[in-house]
Design an enzyme around this catalytic site. Structure first.
Site, PDB file in Angstrom:
ATOM      1  N   ILE A  85      51.274 -61.374  68.144  1.00 48.95           N
ATOM      2  CA  ILE A  85      52.294 -61.668  67.134  1.00 48.95           C
ATOM      3  C   ILE A  85      51.636 -61.821  65.770  1.00 48.95           C
ATOM      4  O   ILE A  85      50.654 -62.556  65.632  1.00 48.95           O
ATOM      5  CB  ILE A  85      53.038 -62.980  67.489  1.00 48.95           C
ATOM      6  CG1 ILE A  85      53.594 -62.901  68.908  1.00 48.95           C
ATOM      7  CG2 ILE A  85      54.131 -63.278  66.465  1.00 48.95           C
ATOM      8  CD1 ILE A  85      53.968 -64.239  69.499  1.00 48.95           C
ATOM      9  N   CYS A  86      52.181 -61.146  64.777  1.00 47.61           N
ATOM     10  CA  CYS A  86      51.717 -61.304  63.403  1.00 47.61           C
ATOM     11  C   CYS A  86      52.637 -62.326  62.736  1.00 47.61           C
ATOM     12  O   CYS A  86      53.787 -62.021  62.412  1.00 47.61           O
ATOM     13  CB  CYS A  86      51.768 -59.964  62.678  1.00 47.61           C
ATOM     14  SG  CYS A  86      51.177 -60.071  60.984  1.00 47.61           S
ATOM     15  N   HIS A  87      52.115 -63.538  62.585  1.00 45.23           N
ATOM     16  CA  HIS A  87      52.918 -64.621  62.010  1.00 45.23           C
ATOM     17  C   HIS A  87      51.969 -65.600  61.327  1.00 45.23           C
ATOM     18  O   HIS A  87      50.952 -65.988  61.895  1.00 45.23           O
ATOM     19  CB  HIS A  87      53.694 -65.318  63.119  1.00 45.23           C
ATOM     20  CG  HIS A  87      54.772 -66.224  62.636  1.00 45.23           C
ATOM     21  ND1 HIS A  87      54.591 -67.161  61.659  1.00 45.23           N
ATOM     22  CD2 HIS A  87      56.073 -66.341  62.997  1.00 45.23           C
ATOM     23  CE1 HIS A  87      55.709 -67.819  61.446  1.00 45.23           C
ATOM     24  NE2 HIS A  87      56.624 -67.334  62.247  1.00 45.23           N
TER      25      HIS A  87
END
Length: 193
Positions: A85-87
């Site tokens: 996840i890119c967060h």
């Protein structure tokens, strides 16, 4: 010691007062290996889906963010085929926004929000991001299809097999176990359409 006591408190809060649509629990007796499930939000292409996540708590928690990835395949510009996840909340500063005052519950809630409101300007999947920006109808169609195939369909199959075998509870129980084992085996197989 601080990590263990904080995690116990967080898990207690997650079990007594979970955020809406989110569940989280520890696996076996390992307090640093958690599993979570997020229900797809209504009005999104993920509606009706149940998405499983793996949550790994690092040794330096809460000074380092938890490592979270999707186990259920999901068609999303900020989530890659491995479930990463890119967060911002999952990264340390200066590039990220993780702070020790955040916790597993707030991070899972922010991932649930990311599912509802993708960030195409910071993608992990460039092709899905451009589809989201320039052909939203196609993106929504593919995301719904993935949700039906990976996050809904298997649950329906289990319910149907239970209806067929209601007189013999042991048979339906074995089918559930077999289906859930099969679902876990299939989880790592991710392809991008």
């Amino acid at each position: 010691m601080q990590r263990a006591s904080r995690l116990k408190r967080e898990l207690q809060m997650l079990s007594t007062e979970p955020p809406p649509g989110i569940t989280c629990w520890q696996t076996e007796e390992q307090i640093d290996d958690l599993r979570a499930q997020i229900v797809g939000g209504s009005g999104t292409p993920y509606e009706g889906g149940l998405f499983s996540l793996e949550v790994k708590i690092p040794e330096r928690y809460p000074f380092e963010p938890p490592k979270i990835r999707f186990l259920t395949p999901i068609y999303h510009p900020n989530i890659d085929n491995s479930g990463r996840i890119c967060h911002d909340a999952l990264k340390l500063p200066p590039k990220g926004a993780w702070r020790p005052s955040l916790n597993v519950s707030t991070v899972l809630t922010s991932i649930q929000l990311l599912m509802s409101e993708p960030n195409p300007d910071d993608p992990l999947m460039a092709d899905i991001s451009s589809e989201f920006k320039y052909n939203k109808h196609l993106f929504m169609e593919k995301a719904r299809k993935w949700t039906q195939e990976h996050a809904v369909q298997k649950n329906i199959g289990i319910v149907e097999s239970n209806k067929e075998n209601t007189p013999d509870q042991n048979v339906s129980s074995r089918k559930r176990e077999s289906a859930s084992a099969q679902q876990e085996e299939e989880a790592p197989k991710r392809t991008c359409l």
